[in-house]
Each structure stands twice: as structure tokens, then as C-alpha cells.
Scaffold this motif. Structure first.
Motif, mmCIF file in Angstrom:
data_model
loop_
_atom_site.group_PDB
_atom_site.id
_atom_site.type_symbol
_atom_site.label_atom_id
_atom_site.label_comp_id
_atom_site.label_asym_id
_atom_site.label_seq_id
_atom_site.Cartn_x
_atom_site.Cartn_y
_atom_site.Cartn_z
ATOM 1 N N VAL A 1 4.427 -3.287 -2.717
ATOM 2 C CA VAL A 1 3.191 -2.493 -2.771
ATOM 3 C C VAL A 1 3.011 -1.893 -4.165
ATOM 4 O O VAL A 1 1.898 -1.854 -4.708
ATOM 5 C CB VAL A 1 3.208 -1.392 -1.690
ATOM 6 C CG1 VAL A 1 2.034 -0.430 -1.879
ATOM 7 C CG2 VAL A 1 3.142 -2.021 -0.297
ATOM 8 N N TYR A 2 4.113 -1.448 -4.764
ATOM 9 C CA TYR A 2 4.045 -0.925 -6.130
ATOM 10 C C TYR A 2 3.529 -2.009 -7.086
ATOM 11 O O TYR A 2 2.637 -1.763 -7.904
ATOM 12 C CB TYR A 2 5.425 -0.436 -6.572
ATOM 13 C CG TYR A 2 5.465 -0.037 -8.029
ATOM 14 C CD1 TYR A 2 5.021 1.213 -8.440
ATOM 15 C CD2 TYR A 2 5.943 -0.941 -8.995
ATOM 16 C CE1 TYR A 2 5.053 1.559 -9.788
ATOM 17 C CE2 TYR A 2 5.975 -0.595 -10.334
ATOM 18 C CZ TYR A 2 5.530 0.662 -10.731
ATOM 19 O OH TYR A 2 5.547 1.007 -12.049
ATOM 20 N N CYS A 3 4.098 -3.208 -6.979
ATOM 21 C CA CYS A 3 3.684 -4.311 -7.859
ATOM 22 C C CYS A 3 2.241 -4.736 -7.584
ATOM 23 O O CYS A 3 1.513 -5.140 -8.503
ATOM 24 C CB CYS A 3 4.623 -5.499 -7.688
ATOM 25 S SG CYS A 3 6.290 -5.203 -8.292
ATOM 26 N N TYR A 4 1.822 -4.625 -6.332
ATOM 27 C CA TYR A 4 0.437 -4.972 -5.981
ATOM 28 C C TYR A 4 -0.540 -4.064 -6.733
ATOM 29 O O TYR A 4 -1.490 -4.537 -7.365
ATOM 30 C CB TYR A 4 0.236 -4.834 -4.474
ATOM 31 C CG TYR A 4 -1.212 -4.819 -4.054
ATOM 32 C CD1 TYR A 4 -1.969 -5.989 -4.029
ATOM 33 C CD2 TYR A 4 -1.836 -3.629 -3.696
ATOM 34 C CE1 TYR A 4 -3.303 -5.973 -3.654
ATOM 35 C CE2 TYR A 4 -3.163 -3.601 -3.325
ATOM 36 C CZ TYR A 4 -3.902 -4.773 -3.306
ATOM 37 O OH TYR A 4 -5.217 -4.742 -2.942
ATOM 38 N N TYR A 5 -0.305 -2.749 -6.655
ATOM 39 C CA TYR A 5 -1.201 -1.827 -7.360
ATOM 40 C C TYR A 5 -1.064 -1.978 -8.879
ATOM 41 O O TYR A 5 -2.032 -1.795 -9.621
ATOM 42 C CB TYR A 5 -0.903 -0.385 -6.945
ATOM 43 C CG TYR A 5 -1.569 -0.019 -5.630
ATOM 44 C CD1 TYR A 5 -2.918 0.306 -5.576
ATOM 45 C CD2 TYR A 5 -0.846 -0.006 -4.440
ATOM 46 C CE1 TYR A 5 -3.531 0.637 -4.391
ATOM 47 C CE2 TYR A 5 -1.448 0.324 -3.234
ATOM 48 C CZ TYR A 5 -2.797 0.641 -3.215
ATOM 49 O OH TYR A 5 -3.412 0.958 -2.031
ATOM 50 N N TRP A 6 0.132 -2.307 -9.328
ATOM 51 C CA TRP A 6 0.340 -2.560 -10.757
ATOM 52 C C TRP A 6 -0.529 -3.734 -11.205
ATOM 53 O O TRP A 6 -1.238 -3.657 -12.225
ATOM 54 C CB TRP A 6 1.817 -2.833 -10.972
ATOM 55 C CG TRP A 6 2.233 -3.116 -12.383
ATOM 56 C CD1 TRP A 6 1.508 -2.910 -13.530
ATOM 57 C CD2 TRP A 6 3.486 -3.659 -12.808
ATOM 58 N NE1 TRP A 6 2.222 -3.289 -14.628
ATOM 59 C CE2 TRP A 6 3.452 -3.754 -14.228
ATOM 60 C CE3 TRP A 6 4.637 -4.072 -12.132
ATOM 61 C CZ2 TRP A 6 4.516 -4.259 -14.954
ATOM 62 C CZ3 TRP A 6 5.701 -4.565 -12.871
ATOM 63 C CH2 TRP A 6 5.640 -4.653 -14.267
ATOM 64 N N ALA A 7 -0.508 -4.821 -10.444
ATOM 65 C CA ALA A 7 -1.338 -5.980 -10.779
ATOM 66 C C ALA A 7 -2.817 -5.657 -10.636
ATOM 67 O O ALA A 7 -3.642 -6.054 -11.469
ATOM 68 C CB ALA A 7 -0.970 -7.160 -9.872
ATOM 69 N N TYR A 8 -3.153 -4.914 -9.591
ATOM 70 C CA TYR A 8 -4.552 -4.599 -9.305
ATOM 71 C C TYR A 8 -5.196 -3.834 -10.455
ATOM 72 O O TYR A 8 -6.382 -3.992 -10.726
ATOM 73 C CB TYR A 8 -4.619 -3.777 -8.017
ATOM 74 C CG TYR A 8 -5.997 -3.674 -7.405
ATOM 75 C CD1 TYR A 8 -6.453 -4.614 -6.496
ATOM 76 C CD2 TYR A 8 -6.855 -2.632 -7.755
ATOM 77 C CE1 TYR A 8 -7.715 -4.516 -5.934
ATOM 78 C CE2 TYR A 8 -8.110 -2.531 -7.203
ATOM 79 C CZ TYR A 8 -8.533 -3.473 -6.292
ATOM 80 O OH TYR A 8 -9.790 -3.374 -5.739
ATOM 81 N N ARG A 9 -4.392 -3.017 -11.131
ATOM 82 C CA ARG A 9 -4.936 -2.175 -12.194
ATOM 83 C C ARG A 9 -4.584 -2.691 -13.589
ATOM 84 O O ARG A 9 -4.799 -1.997 -14.574
ATOM 85 C CB ARG A 9 -4.422 -0.747 -12.017
ATOM 86 C CG ARG A 9 -4.982 -0.104 -10.749
ATOM 87 C CD ARG A 9 -4.384 1.246 -10.478
ATOM 88 N NE ARG A 9 -5.005 1.816 -9.272
ATOM 89 C CZ ARG A 9 -4.365 2.484 -8.346
ATOM 90 N NH1 ARG A 9 -3.075 2.669 -8.454
ATOM 91 N NH2 ARG A 9 -5.005 2.966 -7.292
ATOM 92 N N SER A 10 -4.035 -3.881 -13.670
ATOM 93 C CA SER A 10 -3.654 -4.448 -14.968
ATOM 94 C C SER A 10 -4.832 -5.150 -15.621
ATOM 95 O O SER A 10 -5.842 -5.451 -14.971
ATOM 96 C CB SER A 10 -2.514 -5.467 -14.790
ATOM 97 O OG SER A 10 -1.318 -4.834 -14.406
ATOM 98 N N THR A 11 -4.688 -5.421 -16.904
ATOM 99 C CA THR A 11 -5.625 -6.284 -17.615
ATOM 100 C C THR A 11 -5.064 -7.701 -17.614
ATOM 101 O O THR A 11 -3.895 -7.926 -17.270
ATOM 102 C CB THR A 11 -5.815 -5.799 -19.060
ATOM 103 O OG1 THR A 11 -4.556 -5.859 -19.736
ATOM 104 C CG2 THR A 11 -6.324 -4.365 -19.090
ATOM 105 N N SER A 12 -5.873 -8.648 -18.041
ATOM 106 C CA SER A 12 -5.443 -10.044 -18.021
ATOM 107 C C SER A 12 -4.237 -10.290 -18.928
ATOM 108 O O SER A 12 -3.417 -11.163 -18.661
ATOM 109 C CB SER A 12 -6.599 -10.960 -18.432
ATOM 110 O OG SER A 12 -7.091 -10.594 -19.704
ATOM 111 N N SER A 13 -4.113 -9.510 -20.014
ATOM 112 C CA SER A 13 -2.975 -9.686 -20.919
ATOM 113 C C SER A 13 -1.689 -9.090 -20.371
ATOM 114 O O SER A 13 -0.595 -9.411 -20.836
ATOM 115 C CB SER A 13 -3.294 -9.049 -22.277
ATOM 116 O OG SER A 13 -3.567 -7.675 -22.129
#
Length: 360
Positions: A52-64
Motif C-alpha cells: 500500500v505504501y508503494c502504491y501511494y508512492w507510485a500514484y504520486r510519482s512523476t514519470s521520471s
């Protein structure tokens, strides 16, 4: 992606990110169809915490930045597979983010590699059939397409917003031209008349023609009063445009000086008094960029949370230090009236940050 999109949804949709986690229901299916020991159940449940932590991390990341959380999700899914074949659900989240964040060619290659990983897992874990890998491959292909569709939706939305901003900027420029034209029409003739009357009165006084000089001065006074009245009427017709128009104007001013300007985030609605002080503060910071930074690029970013409104002005100038003169001190004094702060960071780029508490 053509642009570095901040996340798979707009800021207004970000609070609904948890909704997509409903797809984890498939993660729990093996609990009901396979007799799993308690330690296996607890361990697979514990794996959901970093996921779940990684999900939100990806959700709020930029493409780079997205490759890091995507790889983390894949690693968790691989680690969970020996104890819970419902890990396919975790793989599909990685597939979605791959489809969203990467160009089609790269996304296809990544999905193909991920499908190959499923088959290797199937072989190494000695599953009876390849149904698990085949079913997972179909899910990955389908969900990654949803990611591509979502990416296209966000890109189209960004293009529409950019078009709206350009239209707004054009309207602002036309409004400026109208104001300049109106003031020229009002003051051009009046100032010429005032100048002529004053010159004539001076010549009459030189000839001791007091009465005629008084008459010219009276007419000059009348023209001045009429001009002042016309200016007041005109200015009263220009309503306060607010923070949005002011920020747009500052961006255009920076562009006129040769900078590439990016405006990000939703400009907040503030009280008129706070808007005025914020406009003055932003104007001072933008003027500093023009005068001192020697930058080629600049960005203005607005963001909000439940506690704060944050405005960041970043440029690619490389000053060694910041001279805290009257301008910056004045900004701090304005912001202190509203419990706001001004900070800066020169570690990578030159970034000034205005932080304001949310208004009640």
C-alpha cells in the motif's frame, strides 16, 4: 509520456486513490479456496503494508520517478507468490502504472518482461498447470491498457487546461491594451489642453494681462477636474481581477523577459486582503528573478492540504547566496500578518517557498 505528469489523477481526484485498492479483493480469494496455514495468511497480510505504501508512492510519482515504486511493487508480488497466488492482483497494479507512466513501446516491452516473469515463477514454483501465468498475462495486458487510456485522458486534460490558460492570457493582454487605450484617449487630449492653457497663462502673465491669465487658469483647473473625474470613473470600472489574473500576468511578464514559464496546480481562493499581500509578494519575487537570477526557466507551483497553502517559485539560476534586502524583509512582514512564512533553498535550483495556513 510526453510530459512529466505528477500522478495518475488530478489533485481533486487524489483523495479517491484508495478506491482502486478495491481490486485487492482478488488477493484474498485463495484464502477461501485453499487450506492455508495461519502463518501463511498472516505473512501475506503483512505484505500488504509495504505494498500500500508503494502504491501511494507510485500514484504520486512523476514519470521520471515511477520506476522505483513499480519495481518495489513487483518485488513484493514476487516474494508473496510462493505463499499466496493471489499476488496476481499486485502484479496488475504494476501493470497499470507501467501503462500509465511509459510510452507505448516501452510499456509493451515492460509488460512482456513482466509476463515472462510470471511464467518463470510458474515454472520455479512447480504449479501443476500454466493457468496461473496465462490468467495473469491476460490481466496484465488488460490492466496496462487501462493505464494507457488513463494516461491519454490526463494528457488531453493537460492540453485543455493549457489552451484555457492561453485563452485567459490572451484575454488579459487584450484587457491591458483596452486600459492603455482608454487612458490614452482620456488623458491624451486633456494633458495637451492643460499644457497649452498653462503656456498661454504664463505668456499673459508676462504681459501683465491678469484677467485673461485668470481666465486661462480657471479653464485649466476645469480641464484638470474633468480629467480627474473621468479617470476615477474609468478606474472604478476595472474590477479587481484577483490572484488568478495577477499570477497569469506575472507569468507573461517573465515570458516577455525570455524565460520559459510553467504554472502548476490550482490557484487558491483567498480573502481580498491576503490576495493583495500575496500578489505584492509574488511580484517582488518575480522581479528578483528578472533582475538577479539570470535564469532561463521558471515555475510557479500552487498546492494545498488541510493545513497549508504552499506557493513555490523555482528558477534554474544558480546564486551563491540570497541578499535579504528590503524586498525579502517586506515579504516576510506581509506574510507574518497572516502567520505565513517565506523560505528558500539554493541546494539544487533557486526555490522560494511561501507557506500560508489555511483560512477558516
Amino acid at each position: 509520456m510526453a510530459q512529466d505528469i505528477p500522478n495518475p489523477a488530478s489533485k481533486t481526484e487524489d483523495k479517491y486513490a484508495w478506491v482502486y485498492l478495491i481490486n485487492l479483493v482478488f488477493y484474498f480469494i485463495p484464502y477461501f479456496i485453499i487450506d492455508m496455514p495461519l502463518w501463511q495468511i498472516l505473512l501475506s497480510l503483512a505484505a500488504l503494508i509495504p505494498f500500500v505504501y508503494c502504491y501511494y508512492w507510485a500514484y504520486r510519482s512523476t514519470s521520471s520517478q515511477a520506476h522505483l515504486p513499480i519495481l518495489a511493487i513487483i518485488t513484493i508480488a514476487i516474494a508473496v507468490t510462493p505463499i499466496n497466488t493471489g499476488s496476481l492482483s499486485l502484479f496488475t497494479f504494476a501493470g497499470f502504472f507501467i501503462g500509465f507512466f511509459y510510452p507505448l513501446r516501452k510499456a509493451v516491452l515492460c509488460i512482456a518482461a513482466l509476463i515472462a516473469t510470471l511464467f518463470l515463477l510458474n515454472m520455479s514454483l512447480n504449479f501443476d498447470h500454466y493457468y496461473w501465468a496465462i490468467y495473469g498475462a491476460a490481466l496484465l495486458a488488460g490492466v496496462s491498457l487501462f493505464g494507457v487510456v488513463e494516461r491519454n485522458r490526463i494528457e488531453n486534460k493537460c492540453k485543455q487546461q493549457k489552451s484555457q490558460d492561453e485563452i485567459h492570457q490572451l484575454a488579459t493582454m487584450l484587457e491591458r491594451e483596452r486600459i492603455a487605450r482608454d487612458l490614452h484617449d482620456i488623458m491624451g487630449h486633456s494633458l495637451s489642453s492643460i499644457s497649452l492653457k498653462a503656456e498661454l497663462a504664463e505668456k499673459l502673465l508676462a504681459k501683465d494681462d491678469i484677467e485673461q491669465a485668470k481666465l486661462q487658469l480657471a479653464e485649466l483647473n476645469s480641464i484638470a477636474r474633468d480629467s480627474l473625474s473621468q479617470i476615477r470613473q474609468t478606474v472604478s470600472g476595472y474590477k479587481h481581477k484577483g490572484l488568478v489574473a495577477s499570477v497569469t500576468g506575472l507569468c507573461q511578464t517573465l515570458r516577455d523577459k525570455g524565460l520559459s514559464v510553467t504554472l502548476e496546480g490550482e490557484i487558491p481562493s483567498l480573502s481580498p486582503e491576503l490576495e493583495t499581500h500575496l500578489i505584492l509578494s509574488l511580484t517582488e519575487l518575480c522581479n528578483n528573478i528578472i533582475r538577479h537570477s539570470q535564469a532561463q526557466e521558471c515555475s510557479l507551483r500552487f498546492s494545498q492540504n488541510k493545513q497549508q497553502t504552499i506557493i513555490q517559485i523555482t528558477d534554474n539560476g544558480q546564486p551563491d547566496s540570497v541578499n535579504q534586502g528590503n524586498g525579502l524583509n517586506g515579504i516576510r512582514e506581509r506574510l507574518q500578518q497572516f502567520q505565513g512564512t517565506l523560505t528558500w533553498d539554493l541546494s539544487q535550483q533557486c526555490q522560494f517557498t511561501i507557506t500560508l495556513p489555511q483560512q477558516g
